[in-house]
Design a protein around this motif. Structure first.
Motif, short mmCIF file in Angstrom:
data_model
loop_
_atom_site.label_atom_id
_atom_site.label_comp_id
_atom_site.label_asym_id
_atom_site.label_seq_id
_atom_site.Cartn_x
_atom_site.Cartn_y
_atom_site.Cartn_z
N ILE A 94 70.10 -64.27 56.45
CA ILE A 94 68.95 -65.16 56.65
C ILE A 94 67.64 -64.45 56.29
CG2 ILE A 94 67.68 -66.50 58.37
CD1 ILE A 94 70.38 -66.71 59.91
N TRP A 95 67.53 -63.18 56.67
CA TRP A 95 66.33 -62.40 56.40
C TRP A 95 66.71 -61.08 55.71
CZ3 TRP A 95 61.93 -64.84 56.70
CH2 TRP A 95 61.77 -65.88 57.62
N PRO A 96 67.22 -61.13 54.49
CA PRO A 96 67.59 -59.88 53.80
C PRO A 96 66.37 -58.99 53.60
CG PRO A 96 67.57 -61.74 52.29
CD PRO A 96 67.45 -62.31 53.65
N GLY A 97 66.56 -57.70 53.88
CA GLY A 97 65.47 -56.74 53.73
C GLY A 97 64.65 -56.53 54.97
N SER A 98 64.85 -57.39 56.00
CA SER A 98 64.09 -57.25 57.24
C SER A 98 64.78 -56.26 58.17
CB SER A 98 63.95 -58.61 57.93
OG SER A 98 63.17 -59.49 57.14
N SER A 99 64.05 -55.87 59.23
CA SER A 99 64.57 -54.93 60.20
C SER A 99 64.56 -55.58 61.58
CB SER A 99 63.73 -53.65 60.22
OG SER A 99 62.42 -53.93 60.71
N GLU A 100 64.92 -54.81 62.61
CA GLU A 100 64.91 -55.33 63.97
C GLU A 100 63.49 -55.65 64.44
OE1 GLU A 100 67.33 -56.05 66.05
OE2 GLU A 100 68.99 -55.44 64.77
N THR A 101 62.51 -55.00 63.86
CA THR A 101 61.13 -55.17 64.34
C THR A 101 60.22 -55.86 63.34
OG1 THR A 101 60.57 -52.95 63.54
CG2 THR A 101 61.32 -53.15 65.83
N GLU A 102 60.67 -56.04 62.08
CA GLU A 102 59.80 -56.64 61.08
C GLU A 102 60.57 -57.68 60.26
OE1 GLU A 102 56.49 -53.30 59.86
OE2 GLU A 102 58.40 -53.29 58.80
N ILE A 103 59.92 -58.83 60.04
CA ILE A 103 60.46 -59.87 59.18
C ILE A 103 59.65 -59.87 57.88
CG2 ILE A 103 60.84 -62.34 58.88
CD1 ILE A 103 62.67 -61.12 60.93
N VAL A 104 60.34 -59.67 56.76
CA VAL A 104 59.67 -59.63 55.47
C VAL A 104 60.12 -60.82 54.63
CG1 VAL A 104 59.50 -57.12 55.56
CG2 VAL A 104 61.45 -58.19 54.40
N VAL A 105 59.41 -61.07 53.55
CA VAL A 105 59.78 -62.15 52.64
C VAL A 105 61.19 -61.89 52.12
CG1 VAL A 105 59.25 -63.28 50.44
CG2 VAL A 105 57.39 -62.57 51.97
N PRO A 106 62.10 -62.85 52.31
CA PRO A 106 63.50 -62.59 51.96
C PRO A 106 63.74 -62.54 50.45
CG PRO A 106 63.22 -64.87 52.64
CD PRO A 106 61.91 -64.19 52.90
N VAL A 107 64.50 -61.55 50.05
CA VAL A 107 64.95 -61.43 48.66
C VAL A 107 66.48 -61.27 48.72
CG1 VAL A 107 64.83 -60.14 46.51
CG2 VAL A 107 62.79 -60.35 47.95
N PRO A 108 67.23 -62.33 48.44
CA PRO A 108 68.69 -62.27 48.55
C PRO A 108 69.28 -61.18 47.67
CG PRO A 108 67.96 -64.54 48.34
CD PRO A 108 66.77 -63.68 48.05
N VAL A 109 70.34 -60.55 48.18
CA VAL A 109 71.04 -59.52 47.42
C VAL A 109 72.49 -59.94 47.24
CG1 VAL A 109 69.54 -57.68 48.27
CG2 VAL A 109 71.59 -58.26 49.55
N PRO A 110 73.14 -59.49 46.17
CA PRO A 110 74.54 -59.85 45.95
C PRO A 110 75.44 -59.25 47.04
CG PRO A 110 73.52 -59.05 43.93
CD PRO A 110 72.57 -58.73 45.03
N VAL A 111 76.39 -60.04 47.51
CA VAL A 111 77.37 -59.59 48.51
C VAL A 111 78.73 -60.18 48.16
CG1 VAL A 111 75.72 -59.36 50.41
CG2 VAL A 111 76.84 -61.57 50.01
N LYS A 112 79.76 -59.58 48.70
CA LYS A 112 81.09 -60.17 48.61
C LYS A 112 81.28 -61.07 49.83
CE LYS A 112 84.70 -58.37 46.92
NZ LYS A 112 85.93 -57.61 46.62
N VAL A 113 81.98 -62.18 49.64
CA VAL A 113 82.20 -63.14 50.72
C VAL A 113 83.68 -63.49 50.78
CG1 VAL A 113 81.51 -65.33 51.76
CG2 VAL A 113 79.92 -64.11 50.27
N GLY A 114 84.21 -63.52 52.00
CA GLY A 114 85.57 -63.98 52.23
C GLY A 114 85.55 -65.22 53.11
N PHE A 115 86.04 -66.34 52.58
CA PHE A 115 86.14 -67.58 53.34
C PHE A 115 87.57 -67.73 53.82
CE2 PHE A 115 82.84 -68.20 50.12
CZ PHE A 115 81.77 -68.67 50.87
N GLU A 116 87.76 -67.87 55.13
CA GLU A 116 89.11 -67.99 55.69
C GLU A 116 89.20 -69.22 56.58
OE1 GLU A 116 91.44 -64.56 57.26
OE2 GLU A 116 91.29 -65.64 59.17
N VAL A 117 90.24 -70.04 56.36
CA VAL A 117 90.53 -71.18 57.23
C VAL A 117 91.97 -71.05 57.71
CG1 VAL A 117 88.84 -72.80 56.31
CG2 VAL A 117 91.05 -72.58 55.19
#
Length: 258
Positions: A94-117
């Motif tokens: 939701i907030w890529p690049g942010s920390s526990e104490t600071e919210i910065v403008v999000p810039v999405p980064v590539p990730v691997k995703v596993g969808f399981e049902v």
């Protein structure tokens, strides 16, 4: 009505796993995701995991308005899911690049995703794991109020590899049938004969399910059965049946006095 009910699924549970591009896929659908994967946690089951497919198409016509061909380009697949938890994995999406104490403008980064049902009725597991990577962004507004759980809908754009592969697919094999061997047996009163129950799955794999099957005898006064072991009680005959996950198979047993 024609059809095979075992091919229908009711997905009663689901999870989404997030990993770095170096994350290693589980070996199969029965293997757990490793420690390099993070779990987003509780999902909104009513929202599910809808897919959106976008593609540019251009129809080609000959004189007279006859459709001859359709060109296709720029295919894009987006898969969405709604998270209900605030945890390190969801915050990283939701907030890529942010920390526990600071919210910065999000810039999405590539990730691997596993969808399981998962289908609790059949034990079936279905996984789609990105072959290359996905880019995940918030889809819509985030509302916080006193009557509803906070929910964030995320949309994952799936990027294929150079061979146009989007996902690695992992599924648990579905039970097709079981068979009892031998199909007929003879046992002397007081002696024991051993039977074997073998399960065959839709991927042609097999498994010995003798100990897991439920065994019954049609004539326990003639022969009894437990865990595949048939004991002769009195001269006569009986049909011994093994049942496993809704499938059955039988063996004709003849009991002799000597």
């Amino acid at each position: 009505m024609a059809g095979d009910p075992s091919n229908a699924s009711l997905w009663t549970d689901a999870d989404v796993y997030i990993g770095p591009l170096s994350a290693v896929n589980p070996t199969n659908a029965n293997a757990p995701f490793g420690s390099d994967w993070g779990l987003v946690g509780l999902l909104d089951g009513d929202d599910g995991m809808p897919e959106s497919r976008d593609e540019d198409t251009d129809d080609k016509y000959a004189w007279g308005g006859i459709l001859v061909r359709t060109s296709r380009a720029h295919f894009k697949l987006t898969k969405s899911f709604s998270v209900l938890e605030d945890n390190p994995t969801t915050r990283s999406l939701i907030w890529p690049g942010s920390s526990e104490t600071e919210i910065v403008v999000p810039v999405p980064v590539p990730v691997k995703v596993g969808f399981e049902v998962r289908d609790s009725g059949t034990g079936k597991v279905h996984r789609l794991i990105t072959r290359r990577y996905a880019v995940i962004e918030v889809d819509g507004d985030v509302d916080q109020n006193e009557t509803d759980l906070t929910k964030v809908t995320l949309a994952a754009t799936i990027y294929p590899d150079s061979d146009k592969v989007l996902f690695d697919r992992q599924t648990t094999p579905v039970l097709s049938s079981i068979s009892v061997s031998p199909s007929s047996a003879s046992v002397v009163v007081g002696d024991i004969a051993a039977l074997t129950a073998t399960a065959t799955y839709d991927d042609s794999s097999t498994q010995d399910v003798t100990s897991a099957a439920t065994w019954t005898s049609s004539a326990p006064s003639k022969a009894t059965v437990s865990a595949g072991f048939v004991t002769g009680v009195a001269a006569g005959s009986s049909t011994v049946t093994a049942a496993y996950s809704g499938k059955t198979s039988s063996c004709s047993v003849t009991v002799t006095s000597s």
